[in-house]
Design a protein around this motif. Structure first.
Motif, PDB file in Angstrom:
ATOM      1  N   GLY A 215      -4.454  -0.328  14.782  1.00  0.00           N
ATOM      2  CA  GLY A 215      -4.979   1.031  14.915  1.00  0.00           C
ATOM      3  C   GLY A 215      -5.626   1.430  13.597  1.00  0.00           C
ATOM      4  O   GLY A 215      -5.896   0.585  12.735  1.00  0.00           O
ATOM      5  N   PHE A 216      -5.837   2.720  13.410  1.00  0.00           N
ATOM      6  CA  PHE A 216      -6.491   3.167  12.172  1.00  0.00           C
ATOM      7  C   PHE A 216      -5.657   2.801  10.940  1.00  0.00           C
ATOM      8  O   PHE A 216      -6.199   2.415   9.909  1.00  0.00           O
ATOM      9  N   ALA A 217      -4.339   2.915  11.051  1.00  0.00           N
ATOM     10  CA  ALA A 217      -3.473   2.624   9.899  1.00  0.00           C
ATOM     11  C   ALA A 217      -3.564   1.141   9.535  1.00  0.00           C
ATOM     12  O   ALA A 217      -3.717   0.787   8.359  1.00  0.00           O
ATOM     13  N   GLY A 218      -3.492   0.274  10.532  1.00  0.00           N
ATOM     14  CA  GLY A 218      -3.539  -1.161  10.268  1.00  0.00           C
ATOM     15  C   GLY A 218      -4.888  -1.567   9.686  1.00  0.00           C
ATOM     16  O   GLY A 218      -4.955  -2.360   8.740  1.00  0.00           O
ATOM     17  N   MET A 219      -5.948  -1.014  10.256  1.00  0.00           N
ATOM     18  CA  MET A 219      -7.282  -1.420   9.787  1.00  0.00           C
ATOM     19  C   MET A 219      -7.541  -0.980   8.342  1.00  0.00           C
ATOM     20  O   MET A 219      -8.077  -1.742   7.540  1.00  0.00           O
ATOM     21  N   TYR A 220      -7.144   0.254   8.019  1.00  0.00           N
ATOM     22  CA  TYR A 220      -7.392   0.706   6.641  1.00  0.00           C
ATOM     23  C   TYR A 220      -6.529  -0.092   5.663  1.00  0.00           C
ATOM     24  O   TYR A 220      -6.981  -0.476   4.570  1.00  0.00           O
ATOM     25  N   SER A 221      -5.309  -0.404   6.082  1.00  0.00           N
ATOM     26  CA  SER A 221      -4.433  -1.230   5.243  1.00  0.00           C
ATOM     27  C   SER A 221      -5.053  -2.591   4.976  1.00  0.00           C
ATOM     28  O   SER A 221      -5.046  -3.078   3.848  1.00  0.00           O
ATOM     29  N   LEU A 222      -5.544  -3.198   6.046  1.00  0.00           N
ATOM     30  CA  LEU A 222      -6.144  -4.528   5.906  1.00  0.00           C
ATOM     31  C   LEU A 222      -7.345  -4.453   4.956  1.00  0.00           C
ATOM     32  O   LEU A 222      -7.494  -5.294   4.063  1.00  0.00           O
ATOM     33  N   HIS A 223      -8.163  -3.439   5.149  1.00  0.00           N
ATOM     34  CA  HIS A 223      -9.340  -3.281   4.290  1.00  0.00           C
ATOM     35  C   HIS A 223      -8.930  -3.203   2.816  1.00  0.00           C
ATOM     36  O   HIS A 223      -9.514  -3.882   1.960  1.00  0.00           O
TER      37      HIS A 223
ATOM     38  N   HIS B 177      -0.445   0.731  -1.296  1.00  0.00           N
ATOM     39  CA  HIS B 177      -1.293  -0.197  -2.030  1.00  0.00           C
ATOM     40  C   HIS B 177      -1.016  -0.099  -3.538  1.00  0.00           C
ATOM     41  O   HIS B 177      -0.872  -1.118  -4.227  1.00  0.00           O
ATOM     42  N   ASN B 178      -0.912   1.129  -4.041  1.00  0.00           N
ATOM     43  CA  ASN B 178      -0.633   1.311  -5.478  1.00  0.00           C
ATOM     44  C   ASN B 178       0.723   0.726  -5.846  1.00  0.00           C
ATOM     45  O   ASN B 178       0.898   0.145  -6.919  1.00  0.00           O
ATOM     46  N   LEU B 179       1.673   0.910  -4.941  1.00  0.00           N
ATOM     47  CA  LEU B 179       3.023   0.383  -5.177  1.00  0.00           C
ATOM     48  C   LEU B 179       2.968  -1.154  -5.283  1.00  0.00           C
ATOM     49  O   LEU B 179       3.555  -1.760  -6.182  1.00  0.00           O
ATOM     50  N   ILE B 180       2.230  -1.752  -4.376  1.00  0.00           N
ATOM     51  CA  ILE B 180       2.102  -3.215  -4.382  1.00  0.00           C
ATOM     52  C   ILE B 180       1.373  -3.679  -5.661  1.00  0.00           C
ATOM     53  O   ILE B 180       1.762  -4.652  -6.306  1.00  0.00           O
TER      54      ILE B 180
ATOM     55  N   CYS C  61       5.229 -14.127   4.862  1.00  0.00           N
ATOM     56  CA  CYS C  61       4.404 -13.190   4.095  1.00  0.00           C
ATOM     57  C   CYS C  61       5.243 -12.540   2.995  1.00  0.00           C
ATOM     58  O   CYS C  61       6.460 -12.420   3.116  1.00  0.00           O
ATOM     59  N   ARG C  62       4.563 -12.120   1.966  1.00  0.00           N
ATOM     60  CA  ARG C  62       5.234 -11.418   0.872  1.00  0.00           C
ATOM     61  C   ARG C  62       5.490  -9.955   1.286  1.00  0.00           C
ATOM     62  O   ARG C  62       6.560  -9.427   1.107  1.00  0.00           O
ATOM     63  N   TYR C  63       4.464  -9.342   1.837  1.00  0.00           N
ATOM     64  CA  TYR C  63       4.574  -7.924   2.216  1.00  0.00           C
ATOM     65  C   TYR C  63       4.418  -7.806   3.728  1.00  0.00           C
ATOM     66  O   TYR C  63       3.527  -8.419   4.313  1.00  0.00           O
ATOM     67  N   LEU C  64       5.265  -6.947   4.282  1.00  0.00           N
ATOM     68  CA  LEU C  64       5.175  -6.695   5.724  1.00  0.00           C
ATOM     69  C   LEU C  64       4.908  -5.208   5.913  1.00  0.00           C
ATOM     70  O   LEU C  64       5.699  -4.362   5.471  1.00  0.00           O
ATOM     71  N   ILE C  65       3.778  -4.896   6.511  1.00  0.00           N
ATOM     72  CA  ILE C  65       3.399  -3.487   6.678  1.00  0.00           C
ATOM     73  C   ILE C  65       3.419  -3.143   8.169  1.00  0.00           C
ATOM     74  O   ILE C  65       2.713  -3.773   8.967  1.00  0.00           O
ATOM     75  N   LEU C  66       4.232  -2.154   8.523  1.00  0.00           N
ATOM     76  CA  LEU C  66       4.316  -1.733   9.925  1.00  0.00           C
ATOM     77  C   LEU C  66       3.329  -0.581  10.152  1.00  0.00           C
ATOM     78  O   LEU C  66       3.553   0.536   9.679  1.00  0.00           O
TER      79      LEU C  66
ATOM     80  N   ILE D 211      -2.565   8.823   7.117  1.00  0.00           N
ATOM     81  CA  ILE D 211      -2.665   7.361   7.054  1.00  0.00           C
ATOM     82  C   ILE D 211      -3.306   6.943   5.724  1.00  0.00           C
ATOM     83  O   ILE D 211      -2.808   6.065   5.018  1.00  0.00           O
ATOM     84  N   GLU D 212      -4.405   7.613   5.381  1.00  0.00           N
ATOM     85  CA  GLU D 212      -5.092   7.239   4.137  1.00  0.00           C
ATOM     86  C   GLU D 212      -4.174   7.429   2.935  1.00  0.00           C
ATOM     87  O   GLU D 212      -4.112   6.583   2.037  1.00  0.00           O
TER      88      GLU D 212
END
Ligand code: NA7
Length: 533
Positions: free
Chosen positions: A15-23, A449-452, A133-138, A441-442
């Motif tokens: 969804g929007f959350a997954g796509m922005y995360s991937l980007h 992302h900053n945390l990672i 994977c190192r990070y798992l994002i739900l 979401i953003e």
């Protein structure tokens, strides 16, 4: 055990959350992929294809702001995006940022297990392949596990059964058919007027009436859209500083009792004519003082009584069981007017539940109702359903589901203590569902992302939320909720709609601006509440 693939980041949901995360992950050079059970992107807007499905937030707000080019090139056509328009937008985002090649479609994630030695996750897909994977994002969404109530005999029904949250790709034709629909939340309120246009007869089975305000939907005038685009910077900033994440709904300044009854009603009338959620933002105390809330609730009940011709039907449609706005406020186009049609009947099942579904229809209160098609508009196992559907275990083999048996516990709605390197986007105890979702979401994706990046820059291999800070956050979340009227409603915010689900108020209702300030302070204090190893 054979590992089929190794990734830096595995994201669940396109969804929007997954796509922005991937980007974000790809733009930083991480090896990232999405796993998505559907065959295309869009999340909510992929699954909810029911007649009349539409966002209840205006398109100019409900859209990504992270790319100036994207927000300038996309031309919304309607004031409130329809499902097809939002689905097209999601596909456009996917192509524009070249994400499709990193998305595994038709793949459901069933398990995830944290491995201490390697500080990584082993994730199992429904074909039993395993990805490390190192990070798992739900990015699994808050309203993505459809709730179909267990009613005796449902398997014996001979006609078609639909659920609004898992609607078929090909729109069913209800012409010359009698349709039964169970549920009058947002999905029912949006679909009932449209189904009534074609069905021979529509029987609406209502357990609880809902407050609904007119959306005042229209095509989006080009000059309005272009003007908004020119001023996007200002509007996006106003949205971030608001409580709900919508530029035009700034915090009100006066109490409902600072004005006379006449003035109050003319303010409500103006909001009613404007449409949308404006009424809820009329006064400071509508969601904190029951007496103030009653003034708005009664205003809306009187509107229902004016619109619906049959007095008894009108009274059945008037909600009395919850303060207005404490359940998701529905926005409609001719919902109450639909009950004036000869082919629409309202059946009140508030006192006697549905006894059974049989071959031809259903039985309630000793009466049998027959129909050709049955629509469940019965909502979702909200907020925790899609997380709990994955068997997630930590290094001690304790499942996240068992940790949440008494209700979700999170730090900021982003992490769960003792589940390192696992992140949620707009999880429970974040403002997610109580805000303009894409804005939240953003903010979440950027925070994660900053945390990672912080972790990577400092050569840490894992990040975890401290349990003390998590407990404090859960308490803060509950304290804020209990200073409002929200807990008075029987709602999916509280988990009340799912049989056996422990009652807990799940969204953070302190507002997106406050929440962002808290997150920013945490970043400035070197990630207070997070531990790195
Ligand atoms: P909602 O808002 O959860 O509404 C579900 C509706 O289904 C609601 O009217 C329920 O009545 C009714 N329902 C649920 N189970 C039953 C049973 N067993 N019998 C009769 N009626 C039942 O889901 P929506 O899909 O409409 O909206 C979800 C969100 O999506 C919405 O808030 C927006 O954010 C978008 P109840 O009120 O529980 O008595």
């Amino acid at each position: 055990m054979k590992i089929y693939k190794s990734l830096d980041t595995l994201i669940v949901g396109a969804g929007f959350a997954g796509m922005y995360s991937l980007h974000k992950q790809l733009s930083e050079g991480f090896k990232g992929e999405i796993f998505e059970q559907g065959d295309d992107v869009g999340g909510t807007w992929y699954w909810n294809r029911y007649p009349g499905a539409r966002c209840d937030i205006e398109s100019m707000d409900y859209s990504f702001s992270f790319s100036e080019e994207l927000q300038q090139e996309w031309n919304w056509k309607e004031k409130y995006g329809t499902q097809p328009e939002l689905f097209s937008y999601a596909k456009h985002v996917c192509e524009k940022f070249n994400l499709r090649k990193n998305i595994n479609f038709n793949t459901k994630i069933t398990k995830a297990k944290f491995i201490k030695n390697t500080q990584s996750w082993l994730v199992t897909c429904d074909d039993n392949s395993i990805v490390k994977c190192r990070y798992l994002i739900l990015a699994t969404g808050n309203l993505s596990t459809p709730n179909t109530p267990k009613i005796n005999g449902v398997d014996t029904f001979k006609g078609n059964i639909f659920h609004t949250g898992a609607w078929p790709k090909e729109m069913p034709d209800f012409k010359n058919r009698t349709v039964g629909i169970i549920g009058t939340g947002s999905s029912g309120v949006q679909s009932i007027p449209i189904i009534a246009e074609t069905a021979k007869e529509l029987l609406v089975f209502q357990r609880t009436p809902n407050f609904s305000l007119p959306a005042r939907h229209s095509k989006l005038p080009i000059d309005k859209r272009e003007n908004y685009k020119k001023n996007y910077l200002k509007y996006r900033q106003l949205a971030k500083n608001s409580s709900f994440g919508i530029a035009k709904y700034q915090p009100p300044t006066q109490s409902a009792f600072d004005v006379s009854e006449n003035e109050r009603n003319s303010i409500y009338q103006k909001a009613w004519e404007e449409g949308g959620q404006a009424m809820l933002f009329s006064f400071t105390d509508l969601l904190t003082d029951k007496k103030a809330n009653d003034t708005a609730a009664e205003f809306v009940r009187n509107k229902i009584r004016e619109i619906v011709n049959d007095k008894s039907t009108a009274e059945k449609l008037c909600p009395f069981d919850h303060p207005i706005g404490t359940k998701r406020l529905c926005l409609d186009s001719n919902y109450f007017q639909t009950y004036n049609k000869n082919n629409v009947s309202l059946i009140d099942i508030s006192k006697k539940p549905i006894d059974e579904i049989n071959k031809h229809g259903l039985v309630t209160n000793g009466t049998e109702y027959t129909f050709d098609d049955l629509v469940f508009a019965t909502g979702f196992d909200a907020m925790t359903g899609s997380v709990n559907a994955i068997n997630i275990t930590n290094e001690d083999e304790v499942s996240l589901k068992s940790k949440w048996a008494e209700g979700p516990k999170t730090y900021l709605g982003i992490m769960v203590s003792e589940f390192p390197n696992l992140f949620m986007i707009t999880g429970p105890q974040s403002p997610g569902v109580k805000s303009q979702m894409i804005l939240s979401i953003e903010q979440h994706v950027d925070f994660i992302h900053n945390l990672i990046m912080h972790k990577k820059d400092n050569n840490y291999s894992a990040v975890n939320a401290k349990s003390k800070n998590q407990d404090e956050w859960v308490k803060h979340n509950n304290d804020v909720a209990h200073s409002t009227l929200y807990p008075l409603a029987h709602s999916w915010y509280n988990g009340d709609n799912i049989v056996g689900k422990k009652r807990n108020f799940m969204p953070y209702v302190g507002g997106v601006a406050n929440y962002k300030n808290i997150c920013d302070e945490i970043i400035e204090s070197d990630y207070k509440g997070f531990e790195f190893s």
